[in-house]
Design an enzyme around this catalytic site. Sequence first.
Site, PDB file in Angstrom:
ATOM      1  N   HIS A 153       0.839  -1.220   0.000  1.00 55.70           N
ATOM      2  CA  HIS A 153       0.000   0.000   0.000  1.00 55.70           C
ATOM      3  C   HIS A 153       0.867   1.260   0.000  1.00 55.70           C
ATOM      4  O   HIS A 153       0.419   2.317   0.446  1.00 55.70           O
ATOM      5  CB  HIS A 153      -0.944   0.041   1.207  1.00 55.70           C
ATOM      6  N   SER A 274      15.146  21.951 -15.232  1.00 54.37           N
ATOM      7  CA  SER A 274      13.961  22.764 -15.449  1.00 54.37           C
ATOM      8  C   SER A 274      14.410  24.138 -15.927  1.00 54.37           C
ATOM      9  O   SER A 274      15.429  24.652 -15.484  1.00 54.37           O
ATOM     10  CB  SER A 274      13.180  22.907 -14.146  1.00 54.37           C
ATOM     11  N   LYS A 280      15.958  21.682  -9.976  1.00 53.57           N
ATOM     12  CA  LYS A 280      15.272  20.457 -10.413  1.00 53.57           C
ATOM     13  C   LYS A 280      16.173  19.507 -11.186  1.00 53.57           C
ATOM     14  O   LYS A 280      17.019  19.921 -11.971  1.00 53.57           O
ATOM     15  CB  LYS A 280      14.077  20.818 -11.323  1.00 53.57           C
ATOM     16  N   GLU A 287       9.804   8.808 -16.889  1.00 57.59           N
ATOM     17  CA  GLU A 287       8.413   9.195 -17.153  1.00 57.59           C
ATOM     18  C   GLU A 287       7.993   8.799 -18.562  1.00 57.59           C
ATOM     19  O   GLU A 287       6.861   8.380 -18.809  1.00 57.59           O
ATOM     20  CB  GLU A 287       8.232  10.700 -16.956  1.00 57.59           C
TER      21      GLU A 287
END
Length: 459
Positions: A153, A274, A280, A287
């Site tokens: 979970h 970024s 970043k 992704e």
Amino acid sequence: MWGGRFAAEPSALMQRINASIPIDKRLWRDDVAGSRAHAAMLRDCGILSAQDAEAILRGLDTIAAEFERNGVAEDLALEDIHMHVEHRLAELIGPAAGRLHTARSRNDQVATDFRLWVREASREAVAVIRHFQAVLVELADAHADTVMPGFTHLQTAQPVTLGHHLLAYYEMLRRDASRFAAALTRLDECPLGAAALAGTGFPIDREATARALGFARPTANSLDSVSDRDFALDYLAAAAQCSLHLSRLAEELIIWSSAPFGFVRLPDTFSTGSSIMPQKRNPDAAELVRGHSGRISGALVSLMTTMKGLPLAYSKDMQDDKAPVFEAHDLLMLSLEALAGMVGTTEFDKARLRAAAEQGFSTATDLADWLVREANVPFREAHHITGRAVRAAEERGRGLADLSLEELRGIDPRIDERVFGVLTVDASVASRLSYGGTAPQRVREQVAAARQALAAATP
Ligand code: ARG
């Protein structure tokens, strides 16, 4: 090609909707190979003169060399790769080119070409998967006793070893490779010679063409031969499942590389910055692997949907079979290679992993198991006692192992000082010695077994 029956040329729109050359030109090697096998068989069966066969075979060699050098120049008027090859053959050798299409049709031709292509793609997939497996195995060996939190979970559950976690993906990829291999055994039949749908009246030798093209045998039913795309669906199903596994690993890398987790630092070579937030480091490659998985499973659904309503035998809808397979294959190869590159160069923060493993009362099960083993407490009761210990630790803002013996005995007097031997994360993972368990010893054994399996796998 079918000009004899028609008085008018197709409209430009008809040409555009009909032509498949922009996509199926990728089959040119397979088309030439299929035509070579067919021409040689026609000659050996006395259907084509030795002289014409010779001219055709030479012409096909020339075409292959031209395509290799310059690519295939697309001409929508020539519709597909089969007509491009045949048209060029006619330019090169004259009217004898027209004899190549004896006893075959584009229907069995395309079925054969596409099978050859999918066969090669499947073999490539197996090879690239094995490479990724090897990367995971070496990393698992290096991290056989690196402790990390195991989750259910996405809540801290029990400590596990990073090596064990990585080998979970080795197992998924092992099954993926076996799915491609199984697809290859079903694909291993040659449709060439089924002709348009009914077979042919010419005395052809389908065993010979099957053999020449490296298939185990010819397909048994001419209608099925030209209308079957199971082999492409098998490929896509295997690809979809493999990409699903890659997507799960990508997802974990994305979570692990976020600042609150900080389990991994992605390499510069596989991160992006970024344009506005200088701090970043974005896991774009992971992704995109996760995103591509959607397109790959979409490709499976696309072809299933194309096929499901088609009456026997060939319908032009089936021309839409190639784009999803080509796309899925390209995306899968890229995803496998990028993720292997990424995982192989990612730095794991062992201290962070350990600290996280120690949080969340991850050794609560070990306390319960200890009560069962050493104090003969029934597991359900041990679970209850442990729950009270967790609550006590939580109230004091400490971990389970930080409770004093008095505090623990206040919860249950059967607890003694030996319990501290099982409350550390190292003791916890070391105790998980059941077959397939997370103990470093078991992980090393699995690494050895995996190395052996990879070395024994046929290329
Ligand atoms: N370009 C076609 C395809 O990929 C080849 C087969 C054409 N057959 C036909 N009967 N029109 O499906």
